[in-house]
Design a protein around this motif. Structure first.
Motif, PDB file in Angstrom:
ATOM      1  N   GLY A 314      -2.213 -53.716 -57.012  1.00 16.63           N
ATOM      2  CA  GLY A 314      -2.657 -53.252 -58.127  1.00 16.63           C
ATOM      3  C   GLY A 314      -3.283 -52.177 -58.628  1.00 16.63           C
ATOM      4  O   GLY A 314      -4.219 -52.217 -59.600  1.00 16.63           O
ATOM      5  N   GLY A 315      -2.919 -51.026 -58.468  1.00 13.42           N
ATOM      6  CA  GLY A 315      -3.154 -49.419 -58.158  1.00 13.42           C
ATOM      7  C   GLY A 315      -2.549 -49.564 -59.846  1.00 13.42           C
ATOM      8  O   GLY A 315      -1.014 -49.599 -59.892  1.00 13.42           O
ATOM      9  N   ARG A 316      -2.914 -48.853 -59.977  1.00 19.42           N
ATOM     10  CA  ARG A 316      -2.798 -47.772 -61.688  1.00 19.42           C
ATOM     11  C   ARG A 316      -2.637 -46.683 -61.149  1.00 19.42           C
ATOM     12  O   ARG A 316      -3.144 -45.792 -60.659  1.00 19.42           O
ATOM     13  CB  ARG A 316      -4.090 -47.937 -62.496  1.00 19.42           C
ATOM     14  CG  ARG A 316      -4.410 -48.888 -62.924  1.00 19.42           C
ATOM     15  CD  ARG A 316      -5.819 -48.711 -63.885  1.00 19.42           C
ATOM     16  NE  ARG A 316      -6.247 -50.320 -63.696  1.00 19.42           N
ATOM     17  CZ  ARG A 316      -5.680 -50.704 -65.414  1.00 19.42           C
ATOM     18  NH1 ARG A 316      -5.378 -50.195 -66.711  1.00 19.42           N
ATOM     19  NH2 ARG A 316      -6.462 -51.528 -66.331  1.00 19.42           N
ATOM     20  N   ILE A 317      -1.344 -46.077 -61.919  1.00 22.31           N
ATOM     21  CA  ILE A 317      -1.075 -44.681 -62.335  1.00 22.31           C
ATOM     22  C   ILE A 317      -0.918 -44.065 -63.196  1.00 22.31           C
ATOM     23  O   ILE A 317      -0.616 -44.545 -64.367  1.00 22.31           O
ATOM     24  CB  ILE A 317       0.746 -44.467 -61.013  1.00 22.31           C
ATOM     25  CG1 ILE A 317       1.581 -45.111 -62.189  1.00 22.31           C
ATOM     26  CG2 ILE A 317       1.119 -45.091 -59.846  1.00 22.31           C
ATOM     27  CD1 ILE A 317       2.839 -44.871 -62.039  1.00 22.31           C
ATOM     28  N   GLY A 318      -0.855 -42.295 -63.230  1.00 21.74           N
ATOM     29  CA  GLY A 318       0.079 -41.816 -64.746  1.00 21.74           C
ATOM     30  C   GLY A 318       0.257 -40.372 -63.676  1.00 21.74           C
ATOM     31  O   GLY A 318       0.715 -40.261 -62.488  1.00 21.74           O
ATOM     32  N   ILE A 319       1.140 -39.836 -64.820  1.00 21.41           N
ATOM     33  CA  ILE A 319       1.635 -38.415 -64.509  1.00 21.41           C
ATOM     34  C   ILE A 319       1.778 -38.260 -65.169  1.00 21.41           C
ATOM     35  O   ILE A 319       0.677 -37.796 -66.323  1.00 21.41           O
ATOM     36  CB  ILE A 319       3.610 -39.138 -64.920  1.00 21.41           C
ATOM     37  CG1 ILE A 319       4.144 -39.618 -66.446  1.00 21.41           C
ATOM     38  CG2 ILE A 319       4.338 -40.120 -63.971  1.00 21.41           C
ATOM     39  CD1 ILE A 319       4.752 -39.446 -67.037  1.00 21.41           C
ATOM     40  N   GLY A 320       2.081 -36.439 -64.378  1.00 20.95           N
ATOM     41  CA  GLY A 320       2.200 -35.596 -64.652  1.00 20.95           C
ATOM     42  C   GLY A 320       2.589 -34.635 -64.769  1.00 20.95           C
ATOM     43  O   GLY A 320       4.005 -34.556 -63.770  1.00 20.95           O
ATOM     44  N   THR A 321       2.535 -33.516 -65.245  1.00 25.07           N
ATOM     45  CA  THR A 321       3.909 -32.244 -64.985  1.00 25.07           C
ATOM     46  C   THR A 321       3.304 -31.367 -63.796  1.00 25.07           C
ATOM     47  O   THR A 321       3.797 -30.088 -63.516  1.00 25.07           O
ATOM     48  CB  THR A 321       4.054 -31.606 -66.095  1.00 25.07           C
ATOM     49  OG1 THR A 321       3.525 -31.280 -66.703  1.00 25.07           O
ATOM     50  CG2 THR A 321       5.306 -32.698 -66.418  1.00 25.07           C
TER      51      THR A 321
END
Length: 454
Positions: A314-321
């Motif tokens: 149930g974890g949430r992720i975001g992406i970055g550069t």
């Protein structure tokens, strides 16, 4: 002024839809979304597939200037720690004007890559080469101005950085441009709050890492800060960091962070690469977003985040550069999935279930987690959300022949950056046919900067 976009194909929160009218209010937000419109309906017709723009949840803008320049093998085994020496050499030479030019160029590249907002994890507070200044807010002002010039949404996170290692180790000379004491850092946040508000930027804060701040310093900052914005921290990025944390605290980094700090939905754990199964479950349950930067993590040889286990918990992720060796949505999402495949030696890893699209699962996760990590409020193409939109090239034969989630799979796994045609932020078209109106002047300033720094 209210206006309407007539979209032939558009990704709504409930799924893909055809012939949808999206009404924008005068403040650059979505006022209404209506399915179906007549052939003679008034509005701006959008031929290509329309998607919500993603938030880039981790950026060190100045590092774009060194992309590709840390690829010469050293005398010992290269790692994050040897790469860092190259970064320190760049920091020592930068002027305020150069940093602004680098950030502006990067932010245009991010727009063209499908990002609508950037979360700037900003720790370069004092270094200005020959033009040194004691004003620690100047660097932040340069970032804010670069974002304003380009038009990208900005979440600005000044970073508290005080030490070279666990136990309050004395910083090295290369780290001195990053440093604050607690009172100075809190004063910086107070100074920047009205300036960010005036420019429409979101203000939060970051703790650089468990090794760069003592427990007492972190607690004092968290008790006193009044931003109300996101709180980000680098954690468990390298195995050496885990070993040093164990030696100093008797606990692994993510366990220590969750035990000792008030981690909740405001938080974003950047990288969190090296976790046990127990830490993975705990982080997923904390409400914090895991901030993943697959291209940089691969470039630095950091390791592979346990994304499949984290999603299943149930974890949430975001992406970055991060260091910006890549600057587009598709490449980061593709590398995230491919890393899981290489580790597991199986296909279709980050996916919602049989028969579901990998691209859609990745995109939805990054959209929702990214909005939370950026403190951006509503996400997706729905009433009340900002009109931050990406239009893919409807004339591309791969996309013209695709339907539904296959559009995302084609973009992420086959086409990448060239498929992004137009980008709207806050109701303004900033990129049209792959061009930004300030390309020429920003490119020229960036070229001068690179020549000066070579």
């Amino acid at each position: 002024m209210r206006r309407t976009l007539l979209c032939s194909r558009i990704l709504l929160p409930e799924g893909w839809a055809c012939d949808v009218a999206v009404t924008l209010d005068g403040a650059g937000r979505i006022e209404a979304v209506r399915r179906g419109f007549n052939a003679d309906a008034e509005g701006e017709r959008i031929a290509g597939p329309v998607l919500p723009a993603l938030a880039n949840i981790h950026s060190h803008a100045f590092q774009r200037a060194m992309a590709g320049l840390a690829e010469t093998a050293g005398a010992t085994e290269d790692s994050f720690w040897t790469w860092r020496d190259t970064m320190y050499r760049l920091v020592a030479r930068l002027s305020p004007e150069q940093m602004e030019s680098i950030a502006a160029k990067l932010y245009i590249e991010l727009l063209k890559g499908g990002f609508g907002r950037v979360v700037e994890f900003h720790y370069l507070h004092h270094a200005w080469g020959a033009g040194r200044t004691d004003d620690s807010a100047e660097a932040s002002r340069r970032i804010i101005e670069a974002a304003r010039t380009v038009g990208i949404g900005l979440t600005h996170l000044p970073v508290f950085y005080a030490h070279a290692g666990f136990g309050g180790a004395e910083p090295s000379e290369g780290q001195r441009p990053f440093l604050h004491d607690v009172d100075g850092f809190l004063a910086l946040l107070d100074t920047l709050a009205p300036e960010c508000e005036a420019q429409g930027a979101r203000l939060g804060l970051a703790l650089h890492s468990l090794r760069a701040a003592t427990p007492d310093e972190m607690r004092r900052i968290l008790e006193a800060e009044r931003t109300g914005g996101p709180i980000h921290i680098h954690v468990a990025e390298q195995e050496r960091e885990v070993e040093e944390c164990l030696a100093f605290t008797g606990r692994r980094p993510v366990d220590w962070m969750l035990d000792e700090l008030p981690v909740d939905e405001r938080w974003c754990a950047i990288h969190a690469t090296h976790m046990t199964a127990g830490e993975t479950l705990r982080l997923a349950g904390s409400g914090a977003v895991a901030g993943l930067c697959p291209a940089t993590e691969a470039s630095l040889g950091d390791g592979i985040f346990p994304a499949t286990a984290f999603r299943e918990a149930g974890g949430r992720i975001g992406i970055g550069t991060d260091s910006h060796v890549a600057t587009d949505v598709a490449e980061e999402l593709r590398l995230l999935e491919y890393g899981q495949r290489l580790r597991d030696r199986r296909r279709s890893r980050f996916v919602a279930g049989p028969g579901r699209s990998v691209g859609r699962t990745l995109f939805d996760a990054a959209l929702q987690g990214g909005a939370r990590a950026a403190g951006a409020g509503a996400s997706g193409i729905a009433p009340g959300a900002p009109a931050d939109l990406v239009v893919l090239d409807g004339n591309d034969p791969y996309l013209a022949a695709a339907e539904g989630d296959a559009i995302l799979d084609r973009w992420i796994f086959a086409l990448g950056r060239p498929a992004v045609r137009d980008v709207m932020i806050g109701g303004r078209w900033l990129v049209r046919e792959g061009r930004h109106e300030k390309d020429e002047e920003i490119d020229a300033a960036f070229a001068r900067t690179l020549l000066q720094l070579r």
